[in-house]
Design an enzyme around this catalytic site. Sequence first.
Site, PDB file in Angstrom:
ATOM      1  N   ASN A 189       5.961   6.266  13.209  1.00 37.57           N
ATOM      2  CA  ASN A 189       4.554   6.661  13.291  1.00 37.57           C
ATOM      3  C   ASN A 189       4.225   7.276  14.637  1.00 37.57           C
ATOM      4  O   ASN A 189       3.487   8.279  14.719  1.00 37.57           O
ATOM      5  CB  ASN A 189       3.655   5.442  13.053  1.00 37.57           C
ATOM      6  CG  ASN A 189       3.261   5.286  11.592  1.00 37.57           C
ATOM      7  OD1 ASN A 189       3.282   6.238  10.823  1.00 37.57           O
ATOM      8  ND2 ASN A 189       2.917   4.069  11.208  1.00 37.57           N
ATOM      9  N   HIS A 194       0.647   9.449  11.799  1.00 36.07           N
ATOM     10  CA  HIS A 194       0.355   8.541  10.691  1.00 36.07           C
ATOM     11  C   HIS A 194       0.351   9.233   9.336  1.00 36.07           C
ATOM     12  O   HIS A 194       0.654   8.582   8.316  1.00 36.07           O
ATOM     13  CB  HIS A 194      -0.987   7.845  10.932  1.00 36.07           C
ATOM     14  CG  HIS A 194      -0.926   6.821  12.026  1.00 36.07           C
ATOM     15  ND1 HIS A 194      -0.452   5.556  11.822  1.00 36.07           N
ATOM     16  CD2 HIS A 194      -1.247   6.894  13.349  1.00 36.07           C
ATOM     17  CE1 HIS A 194      -0.486   4.878  12.956  1.00 36.07           C
ATOM     18  NE2 HIS A 194      -0.975   5.664  13.900  1.00 36.07           N
ATOM     19  N   GLU A 225       4.547  -1.867   6.233  1.00 32.61           N
ATOM     20  CA  GLU A 225       5.763  -1.197   5.785  1.00 32.61           C
ATOM     21  C   GLU A 225       6.705  -2.171   5.095  1.00 32.61           C
ATOM     22  O   GLU A 225       7.891  -1.907   4.924  1.00 32.61           O
ATOM     23  CB  GLU A 225       6.489  -0.533   6.968  1.00 32.61           C
ATOM     24  CG  GLU A 225       7.139  -1.472   7.952  1.00 32.61           C
ATOM     25  CD  GLU A 225       6.212  -1.948   9.062  1.00 32.61           C
ATOM     26  OE1 GLU A 225       6.739  -2.391  10.094  1.00 32.61           O
ATOM     27  OE2 GLU A 225       4.980  -1.868   8.915  1.00 32.61           O
ATOM     28  N   ARG A 245      21.939  -0.926  -4.209  1.00 34.17           N
ATOM     29  CA  ARG A 245      21.525   0.370  -4.753  1.00 34.17           C
ATOM     30  C   ARG A 245      20.228   0.855  -4.114  1.00 34.17           C
ATOM     31  O   ARG A 245      20.076   2.052  -3.818  1.00 34.17           O
ATOM     32  CB  ARG A 245      21.355   0.251  -6.269  1.00 34.17           C
ATOM     33  CG  ARG A 245      21.061   1.583  -6.949  1.00 34.17           C
ATOM     34  CD  ARG A 245      21.014   1.486  -8.445  1.00 34.17           C
ATOM     35  NE  ARG A 245      19.861   0.756  -8.927  1.00 34.17           N
ATOM     36  CZ  ARG A 245      19.899  -0.449  -9.458  1.00 34.17           C
ATOM     37  NH1 ARG A 245      21.047  -1.078  -9.580  1.00 34.17           N
ATOM     38  NH2 ARG A 245      18.789  -1.041  -9.881  1.00 34.17           N
TER      39      ARG A 245
END
Length: 328
Positions: A189, A194, A225, A245
């Site tokens: 960020n 942002h 996040e 995966r």
Amino acid sequence: MYIEKVGERTLADCKVLIVDDQASSRLVLETLLEDTVACNSVCSGMEAIEYCKHQTPDLILMDVSMPELDGHQTTALLRKKTSCAHIPVIFVTSSSTDEEESKCWESGCVDFVEKPVNACTLRNRVKSHINHKLRNDLLEKLIYIDKLTGAYNRHYLDDYLPRLIKDGLRNVAPLSLVIFDVDHFKLFNDMYGHLDGDSCLWKVSKTINDALLRPMDKLVRIGGEEFLVILPSTDIEGAKSVTKRLLETVFDLNIPHADSEYERVTLSAGLAVKNANDNKTIDYLMLEADKNLYTAKTSGRNRFTAPTSTPSSKVETQGAPIKLTGLG
């Protein structure tokens, strides 16, 4: 469920599952509905249950009289599964007695139609119930979906996870959780701004959701996040395979991140598993996954830690395809 725009689905996007042991009956129903909605069909209750493990129809047309599992038994089994309990079921029955009608309602159907089926009645009832479901789905999205990423939000987690714990106890099945977050996201960020940060979260979220192969597997945004993947009926080895995966898929996005040691956006993840015979609470399970996430991050990031993984399992960044090594 994963959305990019709220309320886009229409009748043409919906699917009806026809369950009937008679091929001629399935063909009649498919023919009557082919201009209204897409249909798939199976010939037994067990096939219907197996179908719903991998796909979620918007409505089920269920024959009542079938060998082995009849329509009532099949519907009762579907109602016990959290991922299937919301699917509306219309019974197709040759009996019109009060006793049979009461039994249909008690089994959990939303409606029923009598054989021989009237085409106009069938089409309109199917359309009515699917439109009702679309409205409910839209309301659920407004309540339960994170607007930035399209993943589920904490409200959904609070409602959904306790039900899954009960399902696991009833079905004697494990439940796995994977908590992950974007490595060095604050630095991302600070460097890119942002708006790019929001775009990054959206791409990661969509990519993770697309990599989940079963409708019962859910993606939840639990923090800025930080995300959670819920994997019902999944043991530790299955959870490791899915996590591998997911991390590989995000690595392959190759989103530039100059302040990362891998020069791209990567994930770290922590796993936790609740077996049906243990007494782990939801809070304990979340804490265990969070501790394993912390271990993964302090061990170098771009890797995951499972309860039995020592050391944490790292995504290799050399060569193709990327792979995980060091599974405990």
